[in-house]
Design a protein around this motif. Structure first.
Motif, PDB file in Angstrom:
ATOM      1  N   SER A 226     -39.623  40.080  10.464  1.00 22.59           N
ATOM      2  CA  SER A 226     -38.928  40.913   9.484  1.00 22.59           C
ATOM      3  C   SER A 226     -39.251  39.991   7.961  1.00 22.59           C
ATOM      4  CB  SER A 226     -37.487  40.693   9.727  1.00 22.59           C
ATOM      5  OG  SER A 226     -36.680  41.133   8.509  1.00 22.59           O
ATOM      6  N   ASN A 227     -39.256  38.711   7.866  1.00 24.64           N
ATOM      7  CA  ASN A 227     -39.485  37.909   6.481  1.00 24.64           C
ATOM      8  C   ASN A 227     -40.884  38.290   6.045  1.00 24.64           C
ATOM      9  OD1 ASN A 227     -37.056  36.646   6.580  1.00 24.64           O
ATOM     10  ND2 ASN A 227     -37.787  34.760   7.489  1.00 24.64           N
ATOM     11  N   LEU A 228     -41.803  38.173   6.951  1.00 26.35           N
ATOM     12  CA  LEU A 228     -43.174  38.445   6.680  1.00 26.35           C
ATOM     13  C   LEU A 228     -43.442  39.828   6.123  1.00 26.35           C
ATOM     14  CD1 LEU A 228     -45.151  36.303   9.050  1.00 26.35           C
ATOM     15  CD2 LEU A 228     -45.041  35.880   6.683  1.00 26.35           C
ATOM     16  N   ASP A 229     -42.777  40.764   6.883  1.00 24.71           N
ATOM     17  CA  ASP A 229     -42.921  42.236   6.387  1.00 24.71           C
ATOM     18  C   ASP A 229     -42.139  42.907   5.133  1.00 24.71           C
ATOM     19  OD1 ASP A 229     -43.823  44.937   6.973  1.00 24.71           O
ATOM     20  OD2 ASP A 229     -42.053  45.334   8.237  1.00 24.71           O
ATOM     21  N   SER A 230     -41.010  42.051   5.442  1.00 26.40           N
ATOM     22  CA  SER A 230     -40.107  42.944   4.149  1.00 26.40           C
ATOM     23  C   SER A 230     -40.080  42.075   2.881  1.00 26.40           C
ATOM     24  CB  SER A 230     -38.638  42.732   4.640  1.00 26.40           C
ATOM     25  OG  SER A 230     -38.057  41.385   4.785  1.00 26.40           O
ATOM     26  N   ARG A 231     -40.635  41.162   2.872  1.00 25.71           N
ATOM     27  CA  ARG A 231     -40.865  40.167   1.372  1.00 25.71           C
ATOM     28  C   ARG A 231     -42.061  40.525   0.330  1.00 25.71           C
ATOM     29  NH1 ARG A 231     -35.860  38.211  -0.142  1.00 25.71           N
ATOM     30  NH2 ARG A 231     -34.734  37.509   1.961  1.00 25.71           N
ATOM     31  N   GLN A 232     -42.940  41.496   1.085  1.00 33.12           N
ATOM     32  CA  GLN A 232     -44.100  41.463   0.526  1.00 33.12           C
ATOM     33  C   GLN A 232     -43.974  42.311  -0.876  1.00 33.12           C
ATOM     34  OE1 GLN A 232     -47.664  42.001   2.693  1.00 33.12           O
ATOM     35  NE2 GLN A 232     -46.761  41.509   4.568  1.00 33.12           N
ATOM     36  N   LYS A 233     -43.223  43.414  -0.597  1.00 37.90           N
ATOM     37  CA  LYS A 233     -43.098  44.213  -2.371  1.00 37.90           C
ATOM     38  C   LYS A 233     -42.314  43.293  -3.348  1.00 37.90           C
ATOM     39  CE  LYS A 233     -41.129  48.537  -3.958  1.00 37.90           C
ATOM     40  NZ  LYS A 233     -40.443  49.860  -3.602  1.00 37.90           N
ATOM     41  N   GLU A 234     -41.477  42.616  -2.791  1.00 40.14           N
ATOM     42  CA  GLU A 234     -40.713  41.870  -3.633  1.00 40.14           C
ATOM     43  C   GLU A 234     -41.474  40.648  -4.187  1.00 40.14           C
ATOM     44  OE1 GLU A 234     -36.507  39.023  -4.040  1.00 40.14           O
ATOM     45  OE2 GLU A 234     -37.343  39.971  -1.964  1.00 40.14           O
ATOM     46  N   LEU A 235     -42.488  40.036  -3.421  1.00 44.10           N
ATOM     47  CA  LEU A 235     -43.340  38.970  -3.889  1.00 44.10           C
ATOM     48  C   LEU A 235     -44.566  39.462  -5.050  1.00 44.10           C
ATOM     49  CD1 LEU A 235     -44.003  37.105  -0.460  1.00 44.10           C
ATOM     50  CD2 LEU A 235     -43.094  36.145  -2.563  1.00 44.10           C
ATOM     51  N   SER A 236     -44.935  40.895  -4.498  1.00 48.67           N
ATOM     52  CA  SER A 236     -45.827  41.478  -5.483  1.00 48.67           C
ATOM     53  C   SER A 236     -45.363  41.734  -6.731  1.00 48.67           C
ATOM     54  CB  SER A 236     -46.478  42.718  -4.775  1.00 48.67           C
ATOM     55  OG  SER A 236     -46.945  42.634  -3.613  1.00 48.67           O
ATOM     56  N   ASN A 237     -44.100  42.390  -7.012  1.00 46.22           N
ATOM     57  CA  ASN A 237     -43.436  42.584  -8.175  1.00 46.22           C
ATOM     58  C   ASN A 237     -43.170  41.185  -9.064  1.00 46.22           C
ATOM     59  OD1 ASN A 237     -43.242  45.159  -7.593  1.00 46.22           O
ATOM     60  ND2 ASN A 237     -41.296  44.994  -6.770  1.00 46.22           N
ATOM     61  N   GLU A 238     -42.887  40.049  -8.387  1.00 45.46           N
ATOM     62  CA  GLU A 238     -42.477  38.681  -9.008  1.00 45.46           C
ATOM     63  C   GLU A 238     -43.719  37.965  -9.176  1.00 45.46           C
ATOM     64  OE1 GLU A 238     -39.889  36.556  -6.458  1.00 45.46           O
ATOM     65  OE2 GLU A 238     -38.228  38.042  -6.689  1.00 45.46           O
ATOM     66  N   THR A 239     -44.845  38.080  -8.504  1.00 44.71           N
ATOM     67  CA  THR A 239     -46.116  37.329  -8.903  1.00 44.71           C
ATOM     68  C   THR A 239     -47.170  38.113  -9.475  1.00 44.71           C
ATOM     69  OG1 THR A 239     -47.047  37.723  -6.768  1.00 44.71           O
ATOM     70  CG2 THR A 239     -45.208  35.792  -6.903  1.00 44.71           C
ATOM     71  N   GLY A 240     -47.095  39.357  -9.363  1.00 45.27           N
ATOM     72  CA  GLY A 240     -48.282  40.040 -10.068  1.00 45.27           C
ATOM     73  C   GLY A 240     -49.470  40.008  -9.056  1.00 45.27           C
ATOM     74  N   LYS A 241     -49.247  39.361  -7.703  1.00 44.98           N
ATOM     75  CA  LYS A 241     -50.307  39.441  -6.772  1.00 44.98           C
ATOM     76  C   LYS A 241     -50.088  40.518  -5.938  1.00 44.98           C
ATOM     77  CE  LYS A 241     -52.648  36.159  -3.781  1.00 44.98           C
ATOM     78  NZ  LYS A 241     -52.716  34.597  -3.556  1.00 44.98           N
TER      79      LYS A 241
END
Length: 284
Positions: A226-241
């Motif tokens: 869940s942590n690895l799957d659900s956080r990726q969109k948020e990480l992309s938006n926050e880091t630009g990566k």
């Protein structure tokens, strides 16, 4: 083969795809997972942080039920496995646990499901069921921390570099990549209380998976997945990566290799869409 089975709460809720794929591959392997009668929540992962007695009594109750079956107890959830192993050590040492009668014999093993499939079912049986090789897939296997640490509790044979999941996925034909982050913590239940920590830890794991040459991550823990799957969109938006790495349960890939028709239904519940990767690899 018949074994007792403790599904835990997640496999009936947020990790239904894990529960369904586990049941499906067990059936294909002629394994009867006998769900423990009248099982209750083991307290993971907040119980041990709020009440010491309850943290042991909850899983101990389930172990007393398992003790009557005369069969090994297979556990798919890493957090449940950890709590059951803690209670097993307390009961085996003869310690008095509030609300739990002193009738524990312990003539059975508490086994994490990954180890069960590799050690008890075995490579030969797994390979014989493969109808679609996963050749072309390059995953890393992520065990997380709860199934291996501390080894005095988990009885992990190789806590720094576990191999069972790697070998299972290799037996399905995938090119499993080695990496040094397979037992690093993802943040676990801090996903609710300290999401900042979880995002930092999951970003590290995703970055290191890419560095290892992986195109996906394979997990065997509802919290980790869940942590690895659900956080990726948020990480992309926050880091630009861009983070866009599918995170499979190992049983889903077993089902894919064994030709189970329900694979697309399981994968449709994921946050990071995994079908495109499998289509590119001509695996689905």
């Amino acid at each position: 083969m018949n074994v007792s089975f403790y599904p835990g709460c997640s496999l009936h809720g947020t990790a239904r795809e894990y529960g369904e794929s586990t049941g499906a591959v067990a059936q294909l392997l002629d394994i009867e997972l006998r769900e423990l009668d009248d099982w209750t929540c083991c307290g993971a992962s907040s119980g041990h942080a709020t009440n010491d007695e309850l943290a042991v009594a909850l899983p101990a109750r389930n172990l007393l039920i398992a003790d009557k079956t005369g069969m090994d107890l297979v556990v798919p959830c890493a957090a449940c496995f950890q709590r059951l192993k803690v209670a097993e050590k307390e009961l085996s040492a003869g310690k008095k646990i509030s609300g739990i009668p002193n009738k524990y014999e312990g003539n059975f093993n508490v086994k994490y499901i990954v180890d069960f499939f590799w050690e008890d079912v075995g490579e030969k049986a797994l390979r014989e069921k493969v109808v679609k090789s996963l050749q072309g897939l390059t995953p890393v296997c992520y065990y997380g921390c709860l199934t291996v640490r501390p080894p005095v509790i988990t009885d992990a044979k190789n806590p720094e570099n576990p191999q069972a999941m790697d070998k299972i996925i290799q037996s399905l034909g995938a090119d499993v990549r080695d990496w040094s982050y397979k037992t690093e913590c993802c943040g676990g239940s801090l996903m609710f209380t300290r999401p900042d920590i979880v995002k930092r830890l999951t970003a590290n794991l995703l970055d290191m998976a890419v560095e290892a040459g992986a195109d996906c991550i394979v997990a065997g823990c509802p919290l980790c997945q869940s942590n690895l799957d659900s956080r990726q969109k948020e990480l992309s938006n926050e880091t630009g990566k861009k983070y866009d790495m599918p995170v499979f349960y190992f049983t889903e890939l077993m089902g894919l290799a064994f030709g189970d028709p329900s694979v697309k239904k399981w994968l449709a519940r994921h946050m990071v869409e995994p079908l495109s990767l499998l289509e590119r690899k001509k695996l689905i």
